[in-house]
Design an enzyme around this catalytic site. Structure first.
Site, PDB file in Angstrom:
ATOM      1  N   TYR A 133      65.210  23.142   0.971  1.00  0.00           N
ATOM      2  CA  TYR A 133      64.093  23.811   0.306  1.00  0.00           C
ATOM      3  C   TYR A 133      62.858  23.430   1.283  1.00  0.00           C
ATOM      4  CZ  TYR A 133      59.548  23.546  -1.980  1.00  0.00           C
ATOM      5  OH  TYR A 133      57.998  23.798  -2.224  1.00  0.00           O
ATOM      6  N   LYS A 167      60.485  25.808   3.856  1.00  0.00           N
ATOM      7  CA  LYS A 167      58.927  25.973   3.469  1.00  0.00           C
ATOM      8  C   LYS A 167      58.299  25.520   5.107  1.00  0.00           C
ATOM      9  CE  LYS A 167      56.875  26.575   0.439  1.00  0.00           C
ATOM     10  NZ  LYS A 167      56.118  27.689  -0.076  1.00  0.00           N
ATOM     11  N   THR A 200      53.870  23.043   0.774  1.00  0.00           N
ATOM     12  CA  THR A 200      54.219  21.740   0.023  1.00  0.00           C
ATOM     13  C   THR A 200      54.101  20.502   1.144  1.00  0.00           C
ATOM     14  OG1 THR A 200      56.155  20.407  -0.936  1.00  0.00           O
ATOM     15  CG2 THR A 200      56.670  22.301   0.646  1.00  0.00           C
ATOM     16  N   ASP A 201      54.100  19.344   0.396  1.00  0.00           N
ATOM     17  CA  ASP A 201      53.976  18.004   1.298  1.00  0.00           C
ATOM     18  C   ASP A 201      55.499  17.709   1.675  1.00  0.00           C
ATOM     19  OD1 ASP A 201      54.962  17.402  -1.266  1.00  0.00           O
ATOM     20  OD2 ASP A 201      53.616  15.320  -1.429  1.00  0.00           O
ATOM     21  N   GLU A 202      56.424  18.388   1.113  1.00  0.00           N
ATOM     22  CA  GLU A 202      57.895  17.940   1.587  1.00  0.00           C
ATOM     23  C   GLU A 202      58.020  18.158   2.895  1.00  0.00           C
ATOM     24  OE1 GLU A 202      60.846  18.757  -1.381  1.00  0.00           O
ATOM     25  OE2 GLU A 202      59.668  18.146  -3.062  1.00  0.00           O
TER      26      GLU A 202
END
Ligand code: NAD
Ligand code: DAU
Length: 355
Positions: free
Chosen positions: A159, A163, A134-136
């Site tokens: 989260y 990741k 993810t870009d998060e």
């Protein structure tokens, strides 16, 4: 043409996983076997692939299992002679990670480690381990700029931290053990089969049912939206043509403040569904609520690398993709009712046995 014969997809009963398996058979022309391993949390629904299971026969195998289960995953990799892995299984919802991070740490970090270790032990057979991320992991942007493959990691939620940890493990298994890996860091996806806790399906269904539409904070947080099948195409492109050890950012070049998305959903539902009983437009349902703690303000992806090196471009515009998505949720109430009620678990018991 792909060289993969027996592809392990983890989390194939979730939102992106189900769309990815569908993409492989219906759009990519994949001729090998797909083994979908999914533990079936609240977010996993094998019914999303029922037609594929029926149509593809032995070319599609579903195994209900936990990616953290070393023995079971070893058995699956050997029994089906897995030569490539597309790893999507994860706990994926930021709000849940804030309330109870345990499963995020277990599945996202330990589960990824477990798969990497098993793949390392089978390095003579496994030619690609692809990690869907993810870009998060990059944290939050200010009003300008965009994430690239060299942006430093700065995750803000349990989260995204889980990741980020899994991304680092994947990278380390390449550097240390020479495992052939690729990673994609993608922005927000929308499309069919998304569990209705995420912004787009939640707001669509609440709007349809005349329920409040809870917008966090001032509604001005920005996300970069990509239609899910375009993400699937990016994953498949990178798996087949991406360079081992390389990371690719994926996004839609489609930045929108949350409130614009919610307003758009309200207007679409007003147009496509019967009016509310009180005759008010659906925008009247918008309710500003307390902000998400640690809420990242803006995400934007610069996807020049995947565009220039691999020739990937999104096929859908926001207009075409969003229209398909809203119509899908309005037309598939049975799927929605089942995932919301948990009744699909009965369907699992009737249709699948643990292997
Ligand atoms: P999802 O929550 O819809 O699906 C996750 C799936 O993983 C479910 O089917 C669940 O049952 C399964 N799963 C969870 N724990 C498991 C375990 N221990 N063993 C086996 N299966 C397990 O998630 P999604 O939105 O489809 O996301 C898929 C992947 O893509 C995730 O890794 C996520 O981080 C990443 N991603 C998502 C987005 C997005 O916008 N949704 C964007 C970028 C990256
Ligand atoms: O950027 C990629 C990520 O996108 C993925 O890694 C995650 O798995 C996926 O869940 C998604 O994370 P977000 O937190 O961006 O998605 P979510 O749908 O939860 O929220 C989108 C935005 O809308 C976010 O700014 C929070 C806001 N929001 C969300 C919900 C559920 C609201 O304002 N109200 C809501 O009820």
């Amino acid at each position: 043409m792909t060289k993969f014969k027996n592809l392990l997809v983890t989390g194939g009963c979730g939102f992106i996983g189900a769309n990815f398996v569908r993409y492989l058979f219906e759009e990519a022309g994949f001729k090998g076997r797909v083994v979908n391993v999914d533990i079936l949390t609240y977010a996993g629904n094998p019914e999303s692939l029922a037609d594929i299971a029926e149509r593809e026969g032995g070319r599609y195998v579903f195994v209900q299992a936990d990616i953290c289960d070393r023995e079971k995953m070893a058995e699956v990799m050997d029994k089906y002679e897995i030569d490539a892995i597309c790893h999507l299984a994860a706990e994926s919802h930021v709000d849940r990670s804030i309330v109870r991070p345990d499963d995020f740490i277990r599945t996202n970090i330990f589960g990824t480690y477990n798969l990497l270790q098993l793949a390392r032990e089978r390095k003579d057979r496994i030619v690609r381990f692809h990690h869907v991320s993810t870009d998060e992991v990059f944290g939050s942007l200010g009003p300008t700029g965009a994430f690239t493959e060299t942006t430093p990691y700065s995750p803000n939620s349990p989260y995204s931290a889980s990741k980020a940890a899994s991304d680092h493990l994947v990278r380390a298994y390449h550097e240390t053990y020479g495992l052939p890996v690729t990673i994609t860091n993608c922005s927000n996806n929308y499309g069919p089969y998304q569990f209705p806790e995420k912004l787009v399906p939640l707001m669509t269904l609440n709007a349809l049912e005349g329920k409040p539409l809870p917008v966090y904070g001032d509604g001005l947080n920005v996300r970069d939206w990509l239609y899910v099948t375009d993400h699937c195409a990016a994953i498949w492109t990178v798996m087949n043509r991406g360079e081992s050890g390389r990371v690719y950012c994926v996004g839609g070049r489609c930045e929108k403040p949350n409130i614009d998305i919610v307003n758009r959903i309200c207007d679409d539902v007003d147009r496509l569904a019967p009016p509310l009983e009180n005759g008010q437009p659906r925008r009247s349902l918008i309710t500003y609520v307390k902000d998400r703690p640690g809420h990242d303000w803006r995400y934007a992806i610069d996807c020049t690398r995947i565009e220039q090196e691999l020739g990937w471009h999104p096929a859908e515009t926001f207009e075409t993709g969003f229209d398909k998505t809203i119509r899908w949720y309005l037309d598939n109430r049975e799927w929605v009712d089942r995932v919301r009620s948990g009744a699909y678990r009965q369907w699992i018991d009737q249709n699948y046995t643990r292997r």
